[in-house]
Write an enzyme that holds these catalytic residues in place. Structure first.
Site, PDB file in Angstrom:
ATOM      1  CG  ASP A  93      -1.981   0.959   1.289  1.00  0.00           C
ATOM      2  OD1 ASP A  93      -2.408   1.384   0.205  1.00  0.00           O
ATOM      3  OD2 ASP A  93      -2.456   1.288   2.403  1.00  0.00           O
ATOM      4  CG  HIS A 234      -5.987   4.690  -1.939  1.00  0.00           C
ATOM      5  ND1 HIS A 234      -4.923   4.253  -1.201  1.00  0.00           N
ATOM      6  CD2 HIS A 234      -5.860   4.143  -3.171  1.00  0.00           C
ATOM      7  CE1 HIS A 234      -4.171   3.472  -1.962  1.00  0.00           C
ATOM      8  NE2 HIS A 234      -4.707   3.388  -3.157  1.00  0.00           N
ATOM      9  N   GLY A 235      -8.882   5.724   0.946  1.00  0.00           N
ATOM     10  CA  GLY A 235      -9.569   6.590   1.911  1.00  0.00           C
ATOM     11  C   GLY A 235     -11.055   6.327   2.015  1.00  0.00           C
ATOM     12  CG  ASN A 277      -7.177   0.889  -0.655  1.00  0.00           C
ATOM     13  OD1 ASN A 277      -7.505  -0.057  -1.368  1.00  0.00           O
ATOM     14  ND2 ASN A 277      -6.019   1.513  -0.788  1.00  0.00           N
TER      15      ASN A 277
HETATM   16  P1  13P Z   1      -9.009   4.957   5.328  1.00  0.00           P
HETATM   17  O1  13P Z   1      -8.117   5.801   6.164  1.00  0.00           O
HETATM   18  O2  13P Z   1     -10.215   5.706   4.892  1.00  0.00           O
HETATM   19  O3  13P Z   1      -9.354   3.660   5.980  1.00  0.00           O
HETATM   20  O4  13P Z   1      -8.187   4.595   3.985  1.00  0.00           O
HETATM   21  C1  13P Z   1      -7.247   3.550   3.958  1.00  0.00           C
HETATM   22  C2  13P Z   1      -6.426   3.554   2.713  1.00  0.00           C
HETATM   23  O5  13P Z   1      -6.713   4.195   1.728  1.00  0.00           O
HETATM   24  C3  13P Z   1      -5.232   2.692   2.706  1.00  0.00           C
HETATM   25  O6  13P Z   1      -4.487   2.866   1.548  1.00  0.00           O
HETATM   26  O1  G3H Z   2      -3.289   4.868   3.650  1.00  0.00           O
HETATM   27  C1  G3H Z   2      -2.687   4.593   4.676  1.00  0.00           C
HETATM   28  C2  G3H Z   2      -3.071   3.401   5.463  1.00  0.00           C
HETATM   29  O2  G3H Z   2      -4.182   3.675   6.284  1.00  0.00           O
HETATM   30  C3  G3H Z   2      -1.894   2.878   6.217  1.00  0.00           C
HETATM   31  O3  G3H Z   2      -1.592   3.699   7.290  1.00  0.00           O
HETATM   32  O4  G3H Z   2       0.828   4.255   7.031  1.00  0.00           O
HETATM   33  O5  G3H Z   2      -0.309   4.385   9.276  1.00  0.00           O
HETATM   34  O6  G3H Z   2       0.174   2.162   8.230  1.00  0.00           O
HETATM   35  P1  G3H Z   2      -0.127   3.636   8.006  1.00  0.00           P
HETATM   36 ZN    ZN Z   3      -4.538   4.856   0.762  1.00  0.00          ZN
END
Ligand code: 13P
Ligand code: G3H
Ligand code: ZN
Length: 332
Positions: A93, A234-235, A277
């Site tokens: 990721d 994402h997000g 995600n």
């Molecule tokens: P969230 O913070 O919305 O769970 O998104 C996670 C994400 O995009 C990881 O790549």
């Molecule tokens: O997009 C980011 C993910 O939520 C992962 O978060 O970098 O704190 O492991 P992290």
């Molecule tokens: Zn992300």
């Protein structure tokens, strides 16, 4: 050199084709520890859902890359032991350098993201292309996710023309030149539990923040330009209010929490969006249960007594996502 097929993992190619044709999205859940991976696998086996296990560079630092890879291998065996083999992808990721992607590819990842979205356009193209050339030349084809457009942060004015939404006119050029297998786009989602400022939201009768809607117009434009091409969001945590309330009831402070409403994610999953995600919702579920146990049983000090309920809640959350939001249940 470890090849992902030796670990029982698959890349995203066939999964994404089926997801687009079937109008659902594959869950991409982040993991850092044993309880998370157990909950993910239990939920995905019980709902018969394919799954993408995501590892961030933060997770690699926290948990150690060899341990994480072997957890993914164990996940495949655990699903088998639970009585139903599901397709499992191990995905990097937000990879930010060629070297990080290369290391993951050479140590058993079946898919990587190269996130050049903060770079000038030509640099993003060059970096993504370099990762794709390496990933695609492996004996086991490793799939690559690129990104165009920058996810809105709480400081961005999502309604202004200065936003970092994906520009549809760049998409065809980017995909043709990089040969990426999927594309993460920016249509109004963002990372974390405060996806918008209160000023960017309205409030319902109970004072709950209602976020601005996702830009489905941009998504539709992109789908027209690259029909059938796998799109990633994402997000995409929904930041359930129930968890925020439990956390605050037991001493936490999470003001201005706001996520992406589930109906909007359901709508996106029916389109070319085939990977969604989710990380923050899992963090909230675990934290809520751990705080509850600590508050209700102050003499408890056996980690299994608070990590166990946290794992149960996580499993419930993931089952709900697969069944009611992403639509991936029954697709494995
Ligand atoms: P969230 O913070 O919305 O769970 O998104 C996670 C994400 O995009 C990881 O790549
Ligand atoms: O997009 C980011 C993910 O939520 C992962 O978060 O970098 O704190 O492991 P992290
Ligand atoms: Zn992300």
């Amino acid at each position: 050199m470890v090849s992902y097929s030796e670990l029982g993992l698959v890349n995203t190619r066939e999964l994404f084709k089926k997801a687009i044709n079937g109008g659902y999205a594959i869950p991409a859940y982040n993991f850092n520890n044993m309880e998370q991976i157990q909950a993910i696998i239990q939920a995905c086996v019980e709902t018969k859902s394919p799954v993408i296990l995501q590892v961030s560079s933060g997770a690699r630092k926290y948990a150690n890359k060899t341990i994480l890879r072997n957890m993914a291998k164990s996940a495949v065996e655990y699903a088998h032991e639970l009585g139903y083999d599901i397709p499992v992808v191990l995905h990097l990721d937000h990879g930010d350098t060629f070297e990080l992607c290369k290391d993951c590819i050479e140590t058993g990842f079946s898919s990587v993201m190269i996130d050049g979205s903060h770079l000038p356009y030509e640099e993003n193209v060059a970096l993504t292309k370099k990762v794709c050339e390496f990933a695609h030349s492996q004996k086991d084809y490793v799939t690559v996710e690129g990104e165009l457009g920058v996810l809105a942060g709480v400081e961005d004015d999502v309604s202004s023309e200065h936003s970092h939404y994906t520009q549809p006119e760049e998409v065809v050029d980017f995909m043709t030149r990089t040969k990426a297998d999927s594309l993460a786009i920016s249509i109004g989602t963002s990372h974390g539990r405060t996806k918008f400022t209160p000023e960017q939201c309205t409030r319902d009768a109970n004072g709950i923040l209602i976020p601005p809607p996702l830009r489905f117009d941009i998504l539709e434009e992109i789908e027209k330009l690259i029909p059938g091409f796998p799109i990633v969001l994402h997000g995409s945590s929904s930041v359930p209010i129930e968890y925020v309330e439990i956390i605050e009831k037991y001493g936490g402070k999470l003001s201005d929490s706001v996520g992406i409403p589930e109906e909007q994610l359901r709508r996106a999953a029916k389109s070319a969006v085939c990977k969604i995600n989710i990380d923050s919702d899992g963090r909230l579920a675990m934290t809520a249960m751990i705080r509850k146990v600590f508050a209700e049983t102050p003499d408890e000090f056996d980690p299994r007594k608070y990590l166990g309920p946290a794992r149960e809640e996580l499993k419930k959350l993931y089952m709900h996502k697969n069944q009611n939001v992403l639509g991936s249940a029954g697709q494995a």
